[in-house]
Motif scaffolding. Structure first.
Motif: not given
Ligand SMILES: [Zn+2]
Length: 326
Positions: A100-105, A114-118
């Motif tokens: 869903n979020c390739p940045k943080c897998k 913390k990733c921006e999807c957090y």
């Molecule tokens: Zn993320």
């Protein structure tokens, strides 16, 4: 102490990864059936990579030449695998994890940051804990009817409950339609069962559907959250409560009215008002009871910065249930 929301958010990430791992297993099983050659190639790639690592460890002779030969082999196999997939109508990444979020897998963290999807998933965790999804299936404008409110005026009120509700509904729709441009907060007050929480939830659903960040907390949960923010330094949680587009505080007055809760409530109200972040507060208290139970600085903010909507009439929950039984 592991704080509750962090654990809940990490659980959400676990679930995301687990469900993707399952989906990948299914895709792989499908390919194994339809294009077994692709799976053979994959196994071959794994074997070559493993051999290469072992030989590097063993310091094999002419290691550099060996590595470049193996790497070339692996590249060829990868190309072959891609060609096979694509020529059979599958996307290139069909046998890879789709995060869903390739940045943080889907772990929530990039390194230790913390990733921006957090934040998005923290909101999800808050929603789970308030069961708002379930509530909003029931409380939305599709299920709202003026029929629930009596058209007859009693002697001690200026208008019939229905007429009163029509006015409050107008205020609510104005709030929704002009949400981006207005600087308004709503205070729903009156006896229990007169539709305050119901209407606040209807507004929440409408704004959520329009893409706004709405947080719903009962006053009891809110005080717990503020305690967590204060003592377990849950900064994201506090940040969300302050910066969300709309904070709904349901049932103000049911929280323990301690010095702590009053101070924290005042600080929250104040910060939100300064930042022009909107609120809807519902309470069973009368204006007199608000004045009596809260400090002057809280009640003056409630009375001065909120549009006051008084709810009255018979208990609509009884009417809604009677309707269902018909
Ligand atoms: Zn993320």
């Amino acid at each position: 102490m592991i704080n509750g929301y962090q654990a809940e958010v990490l659980k959400i990430y676990d679930e995301l990864r687990n469900s993707e791992e399952k989906a990948l297993e299914n895709r792989r099983a499908e390919i194994e059936k339809k294009l077994p050659k692709v799976i053979d190639i994959e196994k071959n790639i794994v074997k070559l990579s493993l051999d290469m690592s072992i030989n590097i460890l063993r310091k094999k002779e002419n290691i550099e030449e060996y590595i470049s030969v193996i790497k070339e082999k692996i590249t060829d196999l990868r190309v072959k695998k891609s060609e096979l997939l694509v020529s059979s109508g599958y996307p290139l990444d069909y046998l890879e994890m789709h995060y869903n979020c390739p940045k943080c897998k889907d772990t929530g963290f990039v390194g230790t940051i913390k990733c921006e999807c957090y934040k998005k998933n923290l909101i999800k965790a808050l929603y789970r804990s308030s069961e708002i999804n379930y509530i909003l299936e029931r409380d939305n404008f599709d299920n709202f009817s003026f029929q629930y409110f009596s058209p007859y005026k009693s002697s001690n009120e200026p208008e019939s409950p229905r007429k009163n509700m029509e006015k409050i509904a107008d205020i609510s729709w104005n709030f929704i339609e002009n949400f981006n441009s207005i600087d308004e907060n709503l205070l729903f007050y009156g006896d229990s069962g007169t539709g305050k929480s119901f209407l606040a939830n209807c507004i929440a659903k409408e704004l959520l559907d329009r893409g706004h960040m709405v947080i719903y907390r009962t006053a009891v949960d809110l005080i717990k959250d503020l305690k967590g923010a204060r003592f377990d330094s849950q900064e994201e949680l506090e940040d969300l409560l302050i910066n969300c587009d709309l904070l709904i505080i349901d049932d103000l007055g049911t929280e323990a009215l301690t010095e702590f809760s009053k101070t924290e409530l005042f600080n929250l109200l104040n910060r939100k008002l300064l930042k022009r972040r909107k609120m809807i507060i519902s309470t069973n208290f009368t204006i007199e009871a608000l004045l009596k139970n809260y400090s002057e600085r809280i009640s003056s903010r409630l009375l001065g910065n909120f549009t006051l909507c008084k709810f009255y009439g018979e208990d609509i929950r009884v009417r809604i249930n009677m309707n269902k039984k018909k």
